[in-house]
Design a protein around this motif. Structure first.
Motif, mmCIF file in Angstrom:
data_model
loop_
_atom_site.group_PDB
_atom_site.id
_atom_site.type_symbol
_atom_site.label_atom_id
_atom_site.label_comp_id
_atom_site.label_asym_id
_atom_site.label_seq_id
_atom_site.Cartn_x
_atom_site.Cartn_y
_atom_site.Cartn_z
ATOM 1 N N ILE A 168 1.023 -1.382 0.087
ATOM 2 C CA ILE A 168 0.338 0.169 0.277
ATOM 3 C C ILE A 168 0.499 1.387 -0.005
ATOM 4 O O ILE A 168 2.271 1.342 0.376
ATOM 5 C CB ILE A 168 -0.769 0.118 1.881
ATOM 6 N N GLY A 169 0.459 2.250 -0.853
ATOM 7 C CA GLY A 169 1.105 3.239 -0.448
ATOM 8 C C GLY A 169 0.366 4.790 -0.798
ATOM 9 O O GLY A 169 -1.106 4.748 -1.141
ATOM 10 N N ALA A 170 1.263 5.837 -0.297
ATOM 11 C CA ALA A 170 0.066 7.539 -0.168
ATOM 12 C C ALA A 170 1.612 7.991 -1.163
ATOM 13 O O ALA A 170 2.664 8.353 -0.884
ATOM 14 C CB ALA A 170 0.345 7.240 0.472
ATOM 15 N N GLY A 171 1.166 9.314 -1.258
ATOM 16 C CA GLY A 171 2.119 10.015 -2.324
ATOM 17 C C GLY A 171 1.296 11.523 -2.695
ATOM 18 O O GLY A 171 -0.353 12.068 -2.204
ATOM 19 N N SER A 172 2.156 12.326 -3.558
ATOM 20 C CA SER A 172 1.792 14.050 -3.881
ATOM 21 C C SER A 172 0.096 13.197 -4.201
ATOM 22 O O SER A 172 0.320 12.138 -4.994
ATOM 23 C CB SER A 172 2.936 14.606 -4.448
ATOM 24 N N ASP A 173 -0.602 15.226 -4.734
ATOM 25 C CA ASP A 173 -1.725 14.936 -4.644
ATOM 26 C C ASP A 173 -2.528 13.974 -4.587
ATOM 27 O O ASP A 173 -3.588 13.222 -5.286
ATOM 28 C CB ASP A 173 -1.955 15.279 -6.414
ATOM 29 N N ASP A 174 -2.558 13.410 -3.105
ATOM 30 C CA ASP A 174 -3.729 12.425 -2.692
ATOM 31 C C ASP A 174 -2.948 11.317 -3.435
ATOM 32 O O ASP A 174 -4.230 10.426 -3.459
ATOM 33 C CB ASP A 174 -4.689 13.522 -2.894
ATOM 34 N N LEU A 175 -1.996 11.090 -3.699
ATOM 35 C CA LEU A 175 -2.124 9.765 -4.616
ATOM 36 C C LEU A 175 -2.477 8.616 -3.102
ATOM 37 O O LEU A 175 -1.792 8.368 -2.317
ATOM 38 C CB LEU A 175 -0.428 9.365 -4.386
ATOM 39 N N ARG A 176 -3.170 7.514 -3.395
ATOM 40 C CA ARG A 176 -3.064 6.469 -3.212
ATOM 41 C C ARG A 176 -3.188 4.770 -3.628
ATOM 42 O O ARG A 176 -3.242 5.020 -5.301
ATOM 43 C CB ARG A 176 -5.003 6.233 -2.744
ATOM 44 N N THR A 177 -2.279 3.861 -3.329
ATOM 45 C CA THR A 177 -1.958 2.995 -4.178
ATOM 46 C C THR A 177 -2.625 1.735 -3.346
ATOM 47 O O THR A 177 -2.030 1.479 -2.478
ATOM 48 C CB THR A 177 -0.358 2.468 -4.848
ATOM 49 N N VAL A 178 -2.567 1.059 -4.117
ATOM 50 C CA VAL A 178 -2.405 -0.515 -3.619
ATOM 51 C C VAL A 178 -2.632 -1.945 -4.494
ATOM 52 O O VAL A 178 -2.557 -2.100 -6.110
ATOM 53 C CB VAL A 178 -4.192 -1.020 -3.224
ATOM 54 N N GLN A 179 -1.534 -2.890 -4.225
ATOM 55 C CA GLN A 179 -0.918 -4.034 -4.939
ATOM 56 C C GLN A 179 -1.442 -5.037 -4.078
ATOM 57 O O GLN A 179 -0.749 -5.207 -3.578
ATOM 58 C CB GLN A 179 0.269 -3.489 -5.836
ATOM 59 N N GLY A 180 -1.336 -6.343 -4.651
ATOM 60 C CA GLY A 180 -1.666 -7.747 -4.196
ATOM 61 C C GLY A 180 -1.366 -8.373 -5.764
ATOM 62 O O GLY A 180 -1.619 -8.703 -6.079
ATOM 63 N N VAL A 181 -0.399 -9.313 -4.302
ATOM 64 C CA VAL A 181 -0.015 -10.468 -5.526
ATOM 65 C C VAL A 181 -0.110 -11.734 -4.565
ATOM 66 O O VAL A 181 -0.086 -12.665 -3.613
ATOM 67 C CB VAL A 181 1.043 -10.835 -5.821
ATOM 68 N N LEU A 182 -1.139 -13.035 -5.033
ATOM 69 C CA LEU A 182 -1.467 -13.686 -5.054
ATOM 70 C C LEU A 182 -1.040 -15.383 -5.749
ATOM 71 O O LEU A 182 -1.338 -15.643 -6.910
ATOM 72 C CB LEU A 182 -3.121 -13.877 -4.113
ATOM 73 N N ASN A 183 0.179 -16.662 -5.633
ATOM 74 C CA ASN A 183 0.116 -16.884 -6.171
ATOM 75 C C ASN A 183 -0.639 -18.090 -4.994
ATOM 76 O O ASN A 183 0.179 -18.678 -3.968
ATOM 77 C CB ASN A 183 2.218 -17.266 -6.069
ATOM 78 N N LEU A 184 -0.975 -19.645 -5.708
ATOM 79 C CA LEU A 184 -1.946 -20.136 -5.373
ATOM 80 C C LEU A 184 -1.712 -21.625 -6.348
ATOM 81 O O LEU A 184 -2.753 -21.385 -7.249
ATOM 82 C CB LEU A 184 -3.287 -19.675 -4.889
ATOM 83 N N PRO A 185 -1.055 -22.334 -6.355
ATOM 84 C CA PRO A 185 -0.544 -24.305 -6.556
ATOM 85 C C PRO A 185 -2.210 -24.733 -5.680
ATOM 86 O O PRO A 185 -2.519 -24.333 -4.804
ATOM 87 C CB PRO A 185 -0.007 -24.393 -6.418
#
Length: 794
Positions: A168-185
């Motif tokens: 998760i992240g935040a930054g300039s100009d009210d930047l909001r980010t979410v990244q997710g990765v799931l490796n599932l056999p």
């Protein structure tokens, strides 16, 4: 070509090579080996006899790369404008402006082996394994056009362990980010990997057309990608890839440098410059009741794709790969190429051409088969590719009331009475269908223990059809005496006396080849030399010009590249030093210019020559300190004068000796990465990258002697300006490398340069109603932020 460039180039190359024979004692640390698939085989980067730069997932993360256009600050000699502003791409100074759906890029972009026809429709980069930038023609290796080079993006494949990450992240100009990765056999034979991204940010540029509206470059994006792998047997693997992305936001705007005199004699003249933090977003027009309306700077994109890969290891030597893909992309947004732009909040808009909305859609299907063979003395593959595309483009414009006669006849007495056009006065809807077939192959012969020869060949055939569904076009000179904006086509019928439909069809074919020798001069040093060819099909101008033939096609583009280079590692693997020198001839190089008296660009062809030197160094200075340096020097020129004719007469499109657009003579990138151990507390990591580029042309236009409404244009109006970009990141990593907290910044010096440049000037179609101005779009300013990530499993 300027002969004075040769000594500099070859001296630079010689100095780089002279640094290499450095002896060193055995060390416990060294640079990691980089494995690439540049030749459609897994090879060490140092064994590939061509100029290729590999960008790791870690490099992308350290530089806060989210869009494919960000890689231009990591790869010298690559120019890539803001993807939210059209995404013009050039490698070694060769590129294609994205004007209309009837042409294609000179650089091919692939994601997991699938060709991407619309570079603006590439989602945020997430869960990336590696990005490979291949410089020079790649016609015998890839299934589609690659006359200037190729960019191959590989995402991470599924594995047989449960693992993943959240960031998760935040930054300039009210930047909001979410990244997710799931490796599932799911089972021993069914593996899955899914990545999800979300990115939202307010715009960083004020829209002067809508002071109370949304800012420009606003982002609201999300994407999802899944790879599902079935291990059908010990020899057969079947993989299904699915991806979806959507973007809602606002486009960028035009920064206005200078506006010409309102003509004639209305007593209104100004020069005004916005500082880049403000811009005219999309212009204004009149509604049916005569009310002045500001267009919303809308930018909407949607991308969907599916691909199926089947790989069969027939035996120890032979393997067969089938790749089947379908892709759909759409884009809708305000068109800021011309229009009635305001220079400040509440000011009177200036008539410079047209304003409106543009939309495009791509539906593509491709099928590729590739048979490979490898043993101790020979390595080869042969491939067959079929590609079909249906592209649609719609342009819906408001045309201004052109000419002072119209203004006066309408009863106007002050500039505030200007009778601007209504949306829909000009419409242009076109369809382009492409069918392409290719046979290609590449073989590596091991002639001796140290000498290899690579031979490749390709046959290509492309057929395109174009037609127009709906074309409406009236622009007035005086009330009741409006003229046709597109005089050669009305409502889908060409005006040549035969009432034939406005449709065209053409085809192009080509045979190209590749011959390269590489020789191992030392245990970890190889030199190579060779020649390779590239090809890009011709096409049609779908943005109709006011005087051109609507169904006329333009020729194919052909490139021949002569290259020599060195790949080497020294000091027991601590120092990597690579160099290349090249000369590329282009026949009928495709470029775009506006016809005199028209606002629409047309595609022309002219011969061009590009030569240069590229150097790349990486040094593991200590166990915890890694340094990098990459440099590109280019010398480009058109070989002949090329003219263009239109309603406003005949003018030079380009002049002999003129440099190509997006070709910086000198660009370099320096990086440093340091890991400071903190014991049980983990590690502190410091990373910095500085990229520098000399000023380069942003347009092919020839503006010598061009003037209007009191403005005189110069070549500097079309230049980017020199600039340096500094990115940095400070990270705290836990001892088990699962938790990471980072502070990052991009363009920390807040450097400003022109990302694209435009000139608008009065012409015979529109008259002289204040239609001359200088404009440009700028790069992204300083951005800072924080992010936190957690990795699990594994």
């Amino acid at each position: 070509m300027n002969n004075g460039v040769f000594p500099y180039k070859w001296t630079s190359l010689a100095l780089g090579m002279a640094m290499l024979p450095m002896a060193g004692q055995a060390q416990e640390f060294a640079l990691e080996e980089i494995v690439v698939t540049a030749q459609k085989r897994e090879q060490s980067l140092q064994d590939v006899p061509l100029s290729v730069q590999a960008l790791s997932a870690d490099q992308l993360e350290q530089n806060a790369v989210s869009s494919i256009s960000d890689i231009s600050n990591l790869a010298p000699g690559v120019s890539f404008s803001n993807i939210d502003d059209g995404g013009n791409l050039a490698i070694r100074g060769v590129g294609t402006e994205a004007l209309g759906v009837g042409l294609e890029q000179s650089t091919a972009i692939y994601i997991d082996g699938v060709y991407q026809p619309d570079i603006s429709a590439i989602a945020d980069l997430a869960d990336i394994a590696q990005v490979e930038v291949l410089r020079g023609p790649q016609g015998t290796i890839f299934g589609r056009n690659a006359a200037a080079g190729a960019i191959s993006i590989r995402t991470n494949a599924p594995t047989d362990v449960v693992e993943g990450s959240v960031k998760i992240g935040a930054g300039s100009d009210d930047l909001r980010t979410v990244q997710g990765v799931l490796n599932l056999p799911i089972s021993d034979t069914l593996l899955t990997r899914t990545s999800v991204t979300y990115r939202e940010r307010d715009g960083w540029q004020t829209n002067t057309d809508m002071p109370n509206g949304p800012n420009l470059y606003e982002q609201d994006k999300h994407s999802i990608r899944s790879r599902i792998q079935w291990l059908a047997s010990d020899d057969v693997t079947v993989e299904l890839s699915l991806d979806h992305a959507k973007q809602d936001g606002t486009a960028g705007g035009l920064v206005i440098e200078e506006v010409g005199t309102l003509d004639p004699g209305a007593g209104f003249s100004t020069t005004h410059k916005l500082d880049g933090s403000s811009a005219s977003g999309s212009g204004t027009y009149n509604d049916a009741l005569g009310n002045l309306i500001a267009l919303k700077p809308t930018l909407e994109r949607e991308i969907n794709g599916v691909a199926v890969n089947v790989e069969w290891d027939i035996n120890d030597e032979y393997s067969l790969l089938s790749t089947t893909s379908y892709r759909y992309s759409s884009e809708y947004g305000a068109d800021t190429v011309g229009g009635n732009f305001s220079v400040a909040a509440g000011s009177i808009p200036f008539t410079t051409g047209y304003v409106g909305y543009a939309e495009s859609k791509f539906r593509t299907y491709s099928q590729e088969f590739r048979l490979s063979y490898s043993d101790e003395s020979i390595d080869w593959f042969v491939g067959a590719n079929y590609y079909t595309s249906k592209a649609q483009e719609g342009l819906n414009y408001a045309l201004p009331a052109v000419g002072w006669a119209y203004y006066a006849a309408s009863g106007g007495t002050t500039p505030g009475d200007l009778a601007l056009g209504t949306l829909g006065a000009a419409q242009n809807y076109s369809n382009v269908t492409t069918d392409s077939y290719a046979l290609f192959g590449d073989v590596i012969f091991q002639l001796t223990e140290k000498l290899n020869m690579t031979v490749g060949a390709r046959y290509s055939y492309d057929e395109k059809e174009v037609d127009w569904d709906d074309v409406q076009q009236t622009a007035g000179q005086t009330p009741g005496a409006e003229q046709l904006f597109y005089p050669n086509i009305v409502n889908g019928i060409t005006q040549d006396g035969t009432n034939r439909l406005a449709e065209g069809k053409d085809d192009w074919s080509d045979v190209s080849g590749r011959l390269v020798f590489d020789y191992q001069i030392a245990e970890d040093a190889t030199v190579y030399a060779g020649v390779s060819q590239g090809y890009k099909s011709g096409g049609f101008n779908t943005e109709l010009s006011s005087g051109g033939e609507p169904v006329a096609s333009f020729d194919k583009e052909k490139s021949t590249n002569y290259e020599m280079g060195l790949k080497s590692t020294w000091m027991d693997g601590r120092l990597l030093a690579n160099a290349s020198a090249f000369l590329t001839d282009y026949k009928d190089y495709q470029f775009q210019v506006a016809e005199p008296g028209s606002i629409a660009a047309v595609n022309l062809g002219g011969d061009a020559e590009v030569m240069g030197v590229e150097l790349e160094f990486a040094f593991q200075a200590t166990e915890n300190l890694t340094l990098g340096l990459s440099t590109s020097y280019l010398d480009t020129e058109y070989m002949d004068d090329v003219s263009v004719s239109g309603a406003g007469g005949t003018a030079f499109a380009v002049r002999k000796g003129q440099e190509l657009a997006r070709a910086p003579k000198f660009s370099t990138i320096a990086s440093a990465d340091y890991l400071y151990p903190l014991g049980d507390a983990g590690n502190l990591r410091l990373n910095a990258t500085y990229s520098y580029s000399e000023s380069y042309r942003l347009s092919n236009a020839d503006v010598e002697g061009l003037q209007g409404n009191g403005i005189v244009f110069e070549e500097s109006d079309l230049m980017s300006g020199s600039y340096g970009i500094l990115n940095a990141r400070i990270s705290l990593e836990s001892a088990d490398e699962r938790w990471t907290a980072s502070i990052w910044g991009t363009n920390l010096t807040d450097a400003e340069y022109r990302d694209s440049s435009g000139i608008n000037y009065a012409n015979t179609v529109y008259g002289d109603l204040g239609g001359t101005m200088k404009t440009y779009t700028r790069n992204e300013p300083r951005m800072v932020g924080v992010d936190f990530s957690y990795a699990f499993g594994g």
